[in-house]
Design a protein around this motif. Structure first.
Motif, PDB file in Angstrom:
ATOM      1  N   LEU A  19      37.730  30.664  12.438  1.00 24.28           N
ATOM      2  CA  LEU A  19      36.314  31.002  12.357  1.00 24.28           C
ATOM      3  C   LEU A  19      35.761  30.675  10.971  1.00 24.28           C
ATOM      4  CD1 LEU A  19      33.855  32.232  13.795  1.00 24.28           C
ATOM      5  CD2 LEU A  19      34.570  34.446  12.869  1.00 24.28           C
ATOM      6  N   ILE A  20      34.824  29.746  10.923  1.00 25.03           N
ATOM      7  CA  ILE A  20      34.156  29.369   9.677  1.00 25.03           C
ATOM      8  C   ILE A  20      32.889  30.209   9.580  1.00 25.03           C
ATOM      9  CG2 ILE A  20      33.085  27.524   8.330  1.00 25.03           C
ATOM     10  CD1 ILE A  20      34.737  25.511  10.007  1.00 25.03           C
ATOM     11  N   LYS A  21      32.878  31.125   8.631  1.00 27.12           N
ATOM     12  CA  LYS A  21      31.700  31.965   8.432  1.00 27.12           C
ATOM     13  C   LYS A  21      30.748  31.352   7.421  1.00 27.12           C
ATOM     14  CE  LYS A  21      33.664  36.245   9.926  1.00 27.12           C
ATOM     15  NZ  LYS A  21      33.172  37.588  10.053  1.00 27.12           N
ATOM     16  N   ASP A  22      31.277  30.523   6.518  1.00 22.47           N
ATOM     17  CA  ASP A  22      30.476  29.911   5.464  1.00 22.47           C
ATOM     18  C   ASP A  22      31.112  28.571   5.123  1.00 22.47           C
ATOM     19  OD1 ASP A  22      29.158  29.206   3.070  1.00 22.47           O
ATOM     20  OD2 ASP A  22      29.096  31.269   2.365  1.00 22.47           O
ATOM     21  N   LEU A  23      30.297  27.533   5.039  1.00 20.40           N
ATOM     22  CA  LEU A  23      30.811  26.206   4.677  1.00 20.40           C
ATOM     23  C   LEU A  23      31.000  26.049   3.168  1.00 20.40           C
ATOM     24  CD1 LEU A  23      28.808  23.932   7.132  1.00 20.40           C
ATOM     25  CD2 LEU A  23      31.254  24.442   7.180  1.00 20.40           C
ATOM     26  N   LEU A  24      30.628  27.055   2.384  1.00 19.11           N
ATOM     27  CA  LEU A  24      30.811  27.055   0.929  1.00 19.11           C
ATOM     28  C   LEU A  24      30.106  25.875   0.262  1.00 19.11           C
ATOM     29  CD1 LEU A  24      34.617  28.004   0.940  1.00 19.11           C
ATOM     30  CD2 LEU A  24      32.662  29.552   0.650  1.00 19.11           C
ATOM     31  N   ALA A  25      29.009  25.439   0.839  1.00 17.56           N
ATOM     32  CA  ALA A  25      28.279  24.276   0.315  1.00 17.56           C
ATOM     33  C   ALA A  25      27.809  24.488  -1.121  1.00 17.56           C
ATOM     34  CB  ALA A  25      27.088  23.944   1.219  1.00 17.56           C
ATOM     35  N   GLU A  26      27.528  25.730  -1.512  1.00 19.29           N
ATOM     36  CA  GLU A  26      27.086  25.987  -2.886  1.00 19.29           C
ATOM     37  C   GLU A  26      28.185  25.693  -3.893  1.00 19.29           C
ATOM     38  OE1 GLU A  26      28.759  30.050  -1.593  1.00 19.29           O
ATOM     39  OE2 GLU A  26      27.864  28.295  -0.637  1.00 19.29           O
ATOM     40  N   MET A  27      29.407  25.538  -3.417  1.00 16.54           N
ATOM     41  CA  MET A  27      30.544  25.254  -4.294  1.00 16.54           C
ATOM     42  C   MET A  27      30.796  23.752  -4.465  1.00 16.54           C
ATOM     43  SD  MET A  27      31.767  28.136  -5.382  1.00 16.54           S
ATOM     44  CE  MET A  27      30.106  28.747  -5.505  1.00 16.54           C
ATOM     45  N   VAL A  28      29.988  22.922  -3.824  1.00 12.21           N
ATOM     46  CA  VAL A  28      30.072  21.471  -4.006  1.00 12.21           C
ATOM     47  C   VAL A  28      29.543  21.153  -5.402  1.00 12.21           C
ATOM     48  CG1 VAL A  28      29.066  19.272  -3.196  1.00 12.21           C
ATOM     49  CG2 VAL A  28      29.895  20.954  -1.539  1.00 12.21           C
ATOM     50  N   PRO A  29      30.171  20.220  -6.133  1.00  8.45           N
ATOM     51  CA  PRO A  29      29.706  19.900  -7.490  1.00  8.45           C
ATOM     52  C   PRO A  29      28.221  19.511  -7.521  1.00  8.45           C
ATOM     53  CG  PRO A  29      31.760  18.760  -7.018  1.00  8.45           C
ATOM     54  CD  PRO A  29      31.306  19.392  -5.733  1.00  8.45           C
ATOM     55  N   ASP A  30      27.565  19.858  -8.617  1.00  8.69           N
ATOM     56  CA  ASP A  30      26.131  19.577  -8.762  1.00  8.69           C
ATOM     57  C   ASP A  30      25.805  18.106  -8.541  1.00  8.69           C
ATOM     58  OD1 ASP A  30      25.796  22.268  -9.301  1.00  8.69           O
ATOM     59  OD2 ASP A  30      25.610  21.983 -11.474  1.00  8.69           O
ATOM     60  N   GLU A  31      26.668  17.203  -9.033  1.00  7.02           N
ATOM     61  CA  GLU A  31      26.370  15.774  -8.889  1.00  7.02           C
ATOM     62  C   GLU A  31      26.406  15.331  -7.429  1.00  7.02           C
ATOM     63  OE1 GLU A  31      30.778  15.983 -10.257  1.00  7.02           O
ATOM     64  OE2 GLU A  31      28.903  16.971 -10.815  1.00  7.02           O
ATOM     65  N   ASP A  32      27.125  16.050  -6.570  1.00  8.19           N
ATOM     66  CA  ASP A  32      27.142  15.731  -5.142  1.00  8.19           C
ATOM     67  C   ASP A  32      25.991  16.414  -4.403  1.00  8.19           C
ATOM     68  OD1 ASP A  32      29.337  14.104  -5.448  1.00  8.19           O
ATOM     69  OD2 ASP A  32      30.783  15.588  -4.719  1.00  8.19           O
ATOM     70  N   GLN A  33      25.439  17.469  -4.995  1.00  4.29           N
ATOM     71  CA  GLN A  33      24.359  18.199  -4.327  1.00  4.29           C
ATOM     72  C   GLN A  33      23.043  17.423  -4.292  1.00  4.29           C
ATOM     73  OE1 GLN A  33      23.868  22.337  -5.304  1.00  4.29           O
ATOM     74  NE2 GLN A  33      26.057  22.723  -5.220  1.00  4.29           N
ATOM     75  N   VAL A  34      22.935  16.336  -5.042  1.00  6.73           N
ATOM     76  CA  VAL A  34      21.717  15.516  -4.998  1.00  6.73           C
ATOM     77  C   VAL A  34      21.813  14.416  -3.934  1.00  6.73           C
ATOM     78  CG1 VAL A  34      21.159  15.969  -7.418  1.00  6.73           C
ATOM     79  CG2 VAL A  34      22.499  13.955  -6.832  1.00  6.73           C
ATOM     80  N   LYS A  35      22.969  14.254  -3.339  1.00  2.57           N
ATOM     81  CA  LYS A  35      23.174  13.204  -2.338  1.00  2.57           C
ATOM     82  C   LYS A  35      22.577  13.593  -0.994  1.00  2.57           C
ATOM     83  CE  LYS A  35      27.475  11.559  -4.418  1.00  2.57           C
ATOM     84  NZ  LYS A  35      28.923  11.403  -4.220  1.00  2.57           N
ATOM     85  N   GLN A  36      22.182  12.575  -0.239  1.00  2.00           N
ATOM     86  CA  GLN A  36      21.629  12.790   1.103  1.00  2.00           C
ATOM     87  C   GLN A  36      22.634  13.501   2.004  1.00  2.00           C
ATOM     88  OE1 GLN A  36      18.222  12.380   0.259  1.00  2.00           O
ATOM     89  NE2 GLN A  36      18.365  12.234   2.464  1.00  2.00           N
ATOM     90  N   GLU A  37      23.918  13.193   1.841  1.00  4.16           N
ATOM     91  CA  GLU A  37      24.953  13.815   2.668  1.00  4.16           C
ATOM     92  C   GLU A  37      24.945  15.340   2.497  1.00  4.16           C
ATOM     93  OE1 GLU A  37      25.370  11.263   0.595  1.00  4.16           O
ATOM     94  OE2 GLU A  37      26.490   9.676   1.604  1.00  4.16           O
ATOM     95  N   PHE A  38      24.805  15.786   1.260  1.00  2.89           N
ATOM     96  CA  PHE A  38      24.761  17.219   0.992  1.00  2.89           C
ATOM     97  C   PHE A  38      23.502  17.824   1.604  1.00  2.89           C
ATOM     98  CE2 PHE A  38      23.345  20.853  -1.508  1.00  2.89           C
ATOM     99  CZ  PHE A  38      24.460  21.667  -1.441  1.00  2.89           C
ATOM    100  N   LYS A  39      22.373  17.155   1.406  1.00 12.10           N
ATOM    101  CA  LYS A  39      21.107  17.666   1.946  1.00 12.10           C
ATOM    102  C   LYS A  39      21.175  17.797   3.460  1.00 12.10           C
ATOM    103  CE  LYS A  39      18.549  16.040  -2.013  1.00 12.10           C
ATOM    104  NZ  LYS A  39      17.653  15.059  -2.587  1.00 12.10           N
ATOM    105  N   ALA A  40      21.860  16.874   4.123  1.00  7.11           N
ATOM    106  CA  ALA A  40      22.019  16.947   5.574  1.00  7.11           C
ATOM    107  C   ALA A  40      22.855  18.169   5.966  1.00  7.11           C
ATOM    108  CB  ALA A  40      22.664  15.669   6.107  1.00  7.11           C
ATOM    109  N   VAL A  41      23.918  18.430   5.218  1.00  6.55           N
ATOM    110  CA  VAL A  41      24.784  19.574   5.521  1.00  6.55           C
ATOM    111  C   VAL A  41      23.997  20.875   5.400  1.00  6.55           C
ATOM    112  CG1 VAL A  41      26.774  20.923   4.735  1.00  6.55           C
ATOM    113  CG2 VAL A  41      26.970  18.438   4.945  1.00  6.55           C
ATOM    114  N   VAL A  42      23.308  21.083   4.284  1.00  2.00           N
ATOM    115  CA  VAL A  42      22.618  22.360   4.086  1.00  2.00           C
ATOM    116  C   VAL A  42      21.379  22.507   4.961  1.00  2.00           C
ATOM    117  CG1 VAL A  42      23.538  22.780   1.776  1.00  2.00           C
ATOM    118  CG2 VAL A  42      21.346  21.630   2.025  1.00  2.00           C
ATOM    119  N   ALA A  43      20.795  21.389   5.386  1.00  2.00           N
ATOM    120  CA  ALA A  43      19.651  21.459   6.295  1.00  2.00           C
ATOM    121  C   ALA A  43      20.109  21.571   7.747  1.00  2.00           C
ATOM    122  CB  ALA A  43      18.761  20.225   6.113  1.00  2.00           C
TER     123      ALA A  43
END
Length: 128
Positions: A19-43
């Motif tokens: 059971l995945i309760k949280d994908l821990l996306a906030e723990m992805v490095p800041d430089e990856d958080q500007v990528k479209q791939e990250f934006k797709a995950v959190v959206a």
């Protein structure tokens, strides 16, 4: 846009299924958080994948934006530095404080995902 998706559903891989309760996306490095791939995950859209915190295989949102599916994409990975900062912060706020809390202990206690991050390969770690 949510800070971190909370899918609250099993990993889509039959050999995991935890059971995945949280994908821990906030723990992805800041430089990856500007990528479209990250934006797709959190959206909760398509176009990006992130690791299952248990089996580390790539998961992404299905077309409905609510269901996690297996992915052939290269997954985003959590940052060791961010994880260690978060577990230290969380541990130091406990009563009594636990300054030696590990990421595995933090995610089990705060995110309610015991067994997650066991042997996890962080973004900073070399690929096998």
């Amino acid at each position: 846009m949510p800070a971190s998706p909370w899918p609250n559903q099993p990993c889509p891989y039959v050999d995991c299924g935890r059971l995945i309760k949280d994908l821990l996306a906030e723990m992805v490095p800041d430089e990856d958080q500007v990528k479209q791939e990250f934006k797709a995950v959190v959206a909760q859209g398509q176009g990006g994948a992130i690791t299952c915190p248990y089996c580390q295989k790539a998961v992404e949102n299905e077309v409905d934006g609510k269901t996690l599916g297996a992915s052939a994409r290269e997954p985003l990975r959590c940052s060791r530095a961010k994880m260690e900062a978060r577990d230290h912060d969380y541990g130091s706020q406990k009563n009594p404080p636990d300054p030696y809390m590990t990421p595995e202990e933090w995610v089990a206690e705060e995110k309610l995902m015991p067994g997650a991050l066991q042997g996890y390969r962080y973004r900073e770690d070399p690929k096998p």
